[in-house]
Design an enzyme around this catalytic site. Structure first.
Site, PDB file in Angstrom:
ATOM      1  N   HIS A   1       0.844  -1.186   0.000  1.00 44.46           N
ATOM      2  CA  HIS A   1       0.000   0.000   0.000  1.00 44.46           C
ATOM      3  C   HIS A   1       0.883   1.240   0.000  1.00 44.46           C
ATOM      4  CE1 HIS A   1      -3.018  -2.938   0.858  1.00 44.46           C
ATOM      5  NE2 HIS A   1      -2.411  -3.285   1.967  1.00 44.46           N
TER       6      HIS A   1
ATOM      7  N   ARG B   1      -0.571  -4.611  -6.449  1.00 47.01           N
ATOM      8  CA  ARG B   1      -0.380  -6.053  -6.387  1.00 47.01           C
ATOM      9  C   ARG B   1       0.952  -6.480  -6.991  1.00 47.01           C
ATOM     10  NH1 ARG B   1      -5.805  -5.256  -6.877  1.00 47.01           N
ATOM     11  NH2 ARG B   1      -6.925  -6.091  -5.104  1.00 47.01           N
TER      12      ARG B   1
END
Ligand SMILES: [Zn+2]
Length: 400
Positions: free
Chosen positions: A100, A283
């Protein structure tokens, strides 16, 4: 000031289990349905529903009408949105390797994609909002996850112990972790096959006979291939990460904090998760979803991490707050016995979730009876009492 019954939302992601959440929450279970996450909060994509004078209203709508419910400190720091999101997860199959962004990276990335005209619903969109997403979790069972790069020495030892990965060890000895990882993530199928197929062949029978320990990365390569139906002819670079990242085993009650940039992946188990209210996930493999290697490489934190485990909360202490560096949220656990009352005062908006047993929450003339799986929204500056009706515990999300 006030307390309201709150109902969350289920997310039926296919990596979820089928039984855990329906049993915990006391909700009706549909056959062949996955129950991955239970969300409590005011995220636009799945806001919880609040009960007000016998009617259901979304928490998002409620806060838009009553921003004072958040408290002054919260509004001045985080605006008129609830800063955190509380979840329960049932990880039956591994989740993607992810990380993140920092607040700054999210602001820049979100603005850039807006300027480029990438729609928010576009599957190739990376930044869904302009917020960071630090997150903490407390395990509700044995829980396995990947968390950050191991020390270089530990990586070298792991790679060197496997003949097909020795060329990687030789490379790592010469390279910084970032460049080394970038090459792996961009390796082609032939290269991945050279590294991984000998390991898969050698360990298949042992895995099938239950002879591999989950502390061994080979176990997770085979487990993930089985769980995610990854074919040996379509290997995922994310599989190599089992040899590079820390494999962390949390026992029930232990926890961990994921800071911006730290790569991680939940592998198996159930947990309580509390995070900043954001959906920004970058991702890095083990996913059929969009993987943006450049965005990943731009923000991954290649620091060598020695995992810091949040210890189990001592049972003799009724009320404890878990310690993390997060500014956007804090999680407390309150353990109650029948007849025992605890007086509380919310310094910010709170979400309380009964994990076990039964309680009443009372504030003035309002009394809510909550059983396992039920929850309440508590406005800032509310004084209230929690009384145990059946032994158990609840968790409370708030600002620190
Ligand atoms: Zn995450």
């Amino acid at each position: 000031m006030g307390i309201y019954q709150l109902t969350g939302r289920v997310q039926h992601y296919v990596w979820g289990g089928k039984d855990y959440l329906p049993a915990l929450l006391g909700i009706k279970k549909e056959t062949e349905q996955y129950y991955a996450e239970w969300w409590l909060g005011a995220h636009v994509s799945a806001p919880s529903m609040l009960e007000m004078e016998g009617e259901a209203i979304s928490l998002l709508e409620f806060l838009a009408k009553n921003p004072t419910a958040l408290g002054e400190k919260s509004v001045s720091k985080f605006g008129t949105e609830l800063p955190y999101l509380l979840k329960i997860l049932d990880v039956a199959k591994p989740l993607s390797i992810q990380l993140h962004p920092t607040k700054k990276q999210a602001e820049v990335g979100f603005a850039q994609e807006n300027a480029q005209g990438v729609a928010l619903t576009d599957p190739t969109r990376t930044y869904k909002d302009n917020n960071h997403k630090p997150e903490m979790m407390i395990a509700l069972s044995d829980f396995w996850l990947l968390h950050g790069f191991k020390t270089k020495a530990a990586m070298l030892a792991t790679l060197n112990a496997r003949p097909s990965l020795q060329p990687l060890a030789a490379k790592l000895a010469q390279q910084a972790i970032h460049a080394f990882y970038a090459d792996i993530m961009q390796a082609d199928q032939a290269q991945l096959a050279q590294w991984l197929l000998p390991i898969i062949d050698e360990n298949q029978a042992k895995y099938a006979a239950n002879q591999l320990e989950p502390t061994n990365p080979d176990y997770w390569v085979l487990y993930t291939m089985e769980a995610m139906a990854i074919s040996p002819s379509k290997l995922d670079a994310g599989l190599v990460c089992f040899y590079l990242f820390n494999i962390v085993h949390l026992r029930e009650g232990e926890g961990i904090f994921q800071d911006a940039g730290i790569p991680h992946a939940y592998l198996r188990g159930q947990n309580i998760e509390l995070m900043a209210c954001s959906d920004n996930v970058i991702r890095g493999g083990l996913t059929p979803k969009h993987v943006d290697i450049q965005a990943l490489l731009a923000i991954i934190d290649c620091r060598e991490v020695v995992p810091e485990i949040i210890p189990v909360a001592p049972t003799q202490q009724a009320y404890i707050t878990y310690q993390t560096p997060a500014q956007d949220f804090s999680l407390s656990r309150f353990r109650y016995q029948v007849g025992q009352t605890q007086s509380c005062e919310a310094q910010s908006a709170q979400i309380l979730l009964v994990m076990k047993g039964k309680v009443t929450l009372s504030q003035g003339t309002t009394v809510l009876a909550l059983q396992q799986g039920q929850s309440a929204f508590i406005e800032s500056e509310t004084k209230y009492d929690i009384t145990g009706l059946e032994d158990g515990y609840c968790v409370i999300a708030a600002l620190p």
